[in-house]
Design a protein around this motif. Structure first.
Motif, mmCIF file in Angstrom:
data_model
loop_
_atom_site.group_PDB
_atom_site.id
_atom_site.type_symbol
_atom_site.label_atom_id
_atom_site.label_comp_id
_atom_site.label_asym_id
_atom_site.label_seq_id
_atom_site.Cartn_x
_atom_site.Cartn_y
_atom_site.Cartn_z
ATOM 1 N N UNK A 79 0.832 -1.207 0.000
ATOM 2 C CA UNK A 79 0.000 0.000 0.000
ATOM 3 C C UNK A 79 0.864 1.254 0.000
ATOM 4 N N UNK A 80 1.917 1.243 0.835
ATOM 5 C CA UNK A 80 2.782 2.415 0.971
ATOM 6 C C UNK A 80 3.739 2.571 -0.211
ATOM 7 N N UNK A 81 4.137 1.444 -0.823
ATOM 8 C CA UNK A 81 5.095 1.500 -1.932
ATOM 9 C C UNK A 81 4.461 1.942 -3.232
ATOM 10 N N UNK A 82 3.154 1.838 -3.335
ATOM 11 C CA UNK A 82 2.491 2.199 -4.585
ATOM 12 C C UNK A 82 2.554 3.691 -4.847
ATOM 13 N N UNK A 83 2.499 4.042 -6.126
ATOM 14 C CA UNK A 83 2.509 5.457 -6.501
ATOM 15 C C UNK A 83 1.214 6.153 -6.075
ATOM 16 N N UNK A 84 0.154 5.375 -6.000
ATOM 17 C CA UNK A 84 -1.132 5.937 -5.613
ATOM 18 C C UNK A 84 -2.015 4.818 -5.079
ATOM 19 N N UNK A 85 -3.125 5.232 -4.469
ATOM 20 C CA UNK A 85 -4.092 4.253 -3.984
ATOM 21 C C UNK A 85 -4.639 3.432 -5.134
ATOM 22 N N UNK A 86 -4.824 4.070 -6.273
ATOM 23 C CA UNK A 86 -5.369 3.379 -7.437
ATOM 24 C C UNK A 86 -4.438 2.244 -7.866
ATOM 25 N N UNK A 87 -3.121 2.498 -7.862
ATOM 26 C CA UNK A 87 -2.150 1.460 -8.238
ATOM 27 C C UNK A 87 -2.265 0.247 -7.325
ATOM 28 N N UNK A 88 -2.398 0.498 -6.048
ATOM 29 C CA UNK A 88 -2.496 -0.596 -5.081
ATOM 30 C C UNK A 88 -3.719 -1.460 -5.366
ATOM 31 N N UNK A 89 -4.863 -0.826 -5.546
ATOM 32 C CA UNK A 89 -6.094 -1.586 -5.744
ATOM 33 C C UNK A 89 -6.141 -2.232 -7.130
ATOM 34 N N UNK A 90 -5.575 -1.553 -8.129
ATOM 35 C CA UNK A 90 -5.532 -2.153 -9.464
ATOM 36 C C UNK A 90 -4.668 -3.412 -9.461
ATOM 37 N N UNK A 91 -3.506 -3.345 -8.815
ATOM 38 C CA UNK A 91 -2.625 -4.513 -8.769
ATOM 39 C C UNK A 91 -3.288 -5.654 -8.009
#
Length: 244
Positions: A79-91
């Protein structure tokens, strides 16, 4: 951005496939194939319709287990390493979709090998490329519906796993019996829009010689819309709860 997203997806897939989690689903798939394709000749379309229902149930079970076994610390790091919240949930969603696609493809391609092992004479008619392509779409759509329902009440949404399991099983059963319920209780017609059309292929294609491409794509589109809408709601709830 794209590289980070791909790395996150690869990590999720490695975490799933490197452990023992895929063993039981693969055993179930092999047992299903072994029992499903025992007696010949078999109708091509009926085989894919039954397989679609099986994949729906399988992915509901698989995704429920994944959602209940996520490590809180690992998820926080991702969650913290992602560029954005969207990246986390998309992955996260793409990882589940890839797993769904793999199990769906294995089940959908099984009739080809069964047919070849039986001298290309296992079914009541010749198995065509069109049959296999439509079968893959049907099973992948059913798998997506199972993925949605299985993850709808994950740990970030409902902490009580026993209650979550009961509700998930109830929703899955409602999905199976949706058409019958609407016929007897007319005011529950809203279920037609809330639940994915898992049994619609059985209703439309049973007795047909081939799966109509247009009708199959409409069913698949309905499942995609259902998946996108409810996944957006699920993500909104998960993001509100974060890791509390």
């Amino acid at each position: 951005m794209v590289m980070k997203l791909c790395n996150s997806i690869n990590y999720r897939l490695h975490r799933y496939f490197a452990g023992s989690k895929p063993v039981f689903p693969m055993i179930i798939i092999l047992c299903f194939i072994g029992s499903m394709y025992t007696f010949k000749p078999m109708d091509v379309i009926s085989g894919y319709i039954i397989s679609g229902v099986f994949v729906f149930g399988l992915m509901t079970f698989v995704t429920f287990n994944i959602g209940g076994s996520e490590e809180k610390v690992e998820e926080q790091i991702l969650f913290l390493r992602g560029n954005s919240l969207i990246d986390y949930y998309i992955s996260r969603e793409l990882g589940l979709i890839v797993i769904c696609a793999l199990y769906s493809f294995i089940t959908a391609i099984a009739p080809v090998f069964v047919n070849a092992m039986n001298g290309f004479n296992f079914f009541t008619r010749s198995l065509t490329v069109h049959d296999v392509v439509m079968g893959i779409i049907l099973l992948f759509g059913s798998g997506l519906a199972g993925t949605l329902i299985g993850d709808l009440l994950n740990l970030r949404i409902m902490k009580n796993r026993k209650l979550s399991l009961m509700l998930t099983a109830m929703i899955a059963l409602l999905t199976f019996s949706n058409d019958g319920i609407q016929q007897k209780v007319s005011y529950l017609g809203i279920l037609k829009f809330l639940l994915p059309p898992i049994m619609t292929p059985a209703k439309i294609f049973s007795g047909a010689d081939v799966i109509n491409t247009g009708k199959m794509l409409i069913i698949f589109l309905q499942i995609i819309i259902n998946y996108v809408v409810f996944t957006a709601i699920k993500i909104a709830v998960m993001n509100k709860n974060r890791f509390n």
